[in-house]
Scaffold this motif. Structure first.
Motif, PDB file in Angstrom:
ATOM      1  N   ARG A  51       0.818  -1.211   0.000  1.00 11.26           N
ATOM      2  CA  ARG A  51       0.000   0.000   0.000  1.00 11.26           C
ATOM      3  C   ARG A  51       0.853   1.263   0.000  1.00 11.26           C
ATOM      4  O   ARG A  51       0.335   2.369  -0.051  1.00 11.26           O
ATOM      5  N   GLY A  52       2.156   1.092   0.079  1.00  8.77           N
ATOM      6  CA  GLY A  52       3.018   2.243   0.264  1.00  8.77           C
ATOM      7  C   GLY A  52       3.362   2.954  -1.029  1.00  8.77           C
ATOM      8  O   GLY A  52       3.113   2.450  -2.134  1.00  8.77           O
ATOM      9  N   PRO A  53       3.956   4.135  -0.908  1.00  9.33           N
ATOM     10  CA  PRO A  53       4.420   4.876  -2.083  1.00  9.33           C
ATOM     11  C   PRO A  53       5.648   4.197  -2.682  1.00  9.33           C
ATOM     12  O   PRO A  53       6.250   3.303  -2.057  1.00  9.33           O
ATOM     13  N   HIS A  54       6.018   4.628  -3.859  1.00 10.07           N
ATOM     14  CA  HIS A  54       7.223   4.068  -4.486  1.00 10.07           C
ATOM     15  C   HIS A  54       8.450   4.471  -3.667  1.00 10.07           C
ATOM     16  O   HIS A  54       8.713   5.666  -3.495  1.00 10.07           O
ATOM     17  N   PRO A  55       9.220   3.502  -3.143  1.00 13.22           N
ATOM     18  CA  PRO A  55      10.372   3.868  -2.299  1.00 13.22           C
ATOM     19  C   PRO A  55      11.490   4.505  -3.114  1.00 13.22           C
ATOM     20  O   PRO A  55      11.753   4.108  -4.251  1.00 13.22           O
ATOM     21  N   SER A  56      12.147   5.485  -2.528  1.00 11.06           N
ATOM     22  CA  SER A  56      13.271   6.149  -3.184  1.00 11.06           C
ATOM     23  C   SER A  56      14.515   5.267  -3.114  1.00 11.06           C
ATOM     24  O   SER A  56      14.558   4.268  -2.378  1.00 11.06           O
ATOM     25  N   ARG A  79      15.423  -4.161  -8.401  1.00 13.37           N
ATOM     26  CA  ARG A  79      14.666  -4.475  -9.626  1.00 13.37           C
ATOM     27  C   ARG A  79      13.170  -4.497  -9.348  1.00 13.37           C
ATOM     28  O   ARG A  79      12.377  -4.015 -10.160  1.00 13.37           O
ATOM     29  N   LEU A  80      12.775  -5.074  -8.214  1.00 15.81           N
ATOM     30  CA  LEU A  80      11.351  -5.101  -7.866  1.00 15.81           C
ATOM     31  C   LEU A  80      10.784  -3.692  -7.706  1.00 15.81           C
ATOM     32  O   LEU A  80       9.614  -3.446  -8.008  1.00 15.81           O
ATOM     33  N   ALA A  81      11.628  -2.781  -7.235  1.00 13.20           N
ATOM     34  CA  ALA A  81      11.184  -1.396  -7.049  1.00 13.20           C
ATOM     35  C   ALA A  81      11.299  -0.570  -8.328  1.00 13.20           C
ATOM     36  O   ALA A  81      10.972   0.622  -8.330  1.00 13.20           O
TER      37      ALA A  81
END
Length: 275
Positions: A51-56, A79-81
């Protein structure tokens, strides 16, 4: 984000708990990982729940440290991010598996080098065939900037082309190769071949070199090591009964009789306490 969430949960749950060993749930608590990663517990929880935002990139580095990910897991996380996999610095210590092979090749002509041409270790016969081997030697700099004519002139162009194509393949994997490329541009030969944009990982070759004592030697060279690895094992062989094999046998006998046979060389790992 579901794949990322599942990966984070699986890595956290495999970790050894901190403190109370009587906990019923496996692994570490989310708040422990969040604190170690430098993010809020709410933020990390939302990542694990997709549910979180795209991590930096900085957050990903923190999470990788907190979850104690190895290099392969760290690359998978990025890669997953959807982020570029961070480049690992080239190791100056010979990999254990490579060192084992080198030890078993003591009576052969073998050396270990990085994919940027830095020589890391070698066998006694490698030092005998290549008298210029020394700690810190970079074969690409030696070839293009300080070459002493050991390769027959009529073969220098082909050898240079192979070096350049291999380095371009390395640059595609490791942007840290760019400073070496910039340095080698001082060589007109390198600059001309670099402009041709040839790309080819070097895996095998036929090499002829001029030895100051034994004369012209011809070897088949095999380069062992997956392209994604930063270390390569290079082995030189000469067919049994060939002119090179006979010349090499005479050279070894003379050096052994005179007590001048080189010793193998491998860098000694530096412990954290002595670094």
């Amino acid at each position: 984000m579901r794949e990322l969430a599942g990966f984070l949960r699986s890595r956290r749950e495999r970790m050894a708990p901190i403190g109370d060993g009587r906990r019923r749930t496996p692994g570490r608590r989310r708040e422990e990982i969040a604190a170690a990663a430098g993010v809020s517990i709410d933020y990390y929880t939302r990542l694990e729940q997709a549910r979180g935002p795209h991590p930096s990139v900085s957050v990903l580095h923190g999470i990788a440290r907190a979850l104690e990910l190895n290099a392969d897991e760290r690359a998978h996380l990025f890669r997953l991010a959807g982020e570029a996999v961070p480049e690992e610095p080239a190791s100056r210590e010979v990999r254990p598996g490579v060192q084992l092979l080198l030890d078993r090749l003591r009576d052969d002509i073998a050396l270990v080098m990085t994919d940027l041409g830095d020589v890391l270790a070698w066998t006694p016969r490698a030092a005998l065939v290549h008298p210029g081997l020394r700690p810190g030697l970079n074969l690409l700099r030696a070839f293009f900037l300080t070459e002493s004519g050991r390769i027959p002139e009529e073969e220098r162009e082909d050898a240079a082309r192979a070096h350049v194509a291999d380095l371009r393949a390395t640059l595609a994997r490791r942007p840290a190769a760019q400073p070496l490329v910039d340095e080698l541009m001082a060589s007109p030969l390198f600059a001309r071949l670099w402009a041709e944009h040839d790309v080819a990982v070097r895996r095998s070759d036929r090499k002829r070199i001029r030895h100051p004592v034994a004369g012209l030697l011809e070897f088949d060279c095999e380069v062992l090591g997956a392209p994604e690895h930063d270390q390569r094992l290079v082995i030189h062989t000469a067919p049994e009964g060939s002119v090179t094999a006979r010349r090499l046998a005479l050279l070894v006998s003379a050096e052994e009789a005179a007590g001048r046979m080189p010793e193998p060389w491998t860098p000694v790992p530096v412990s954290p306490s002595s670094a």
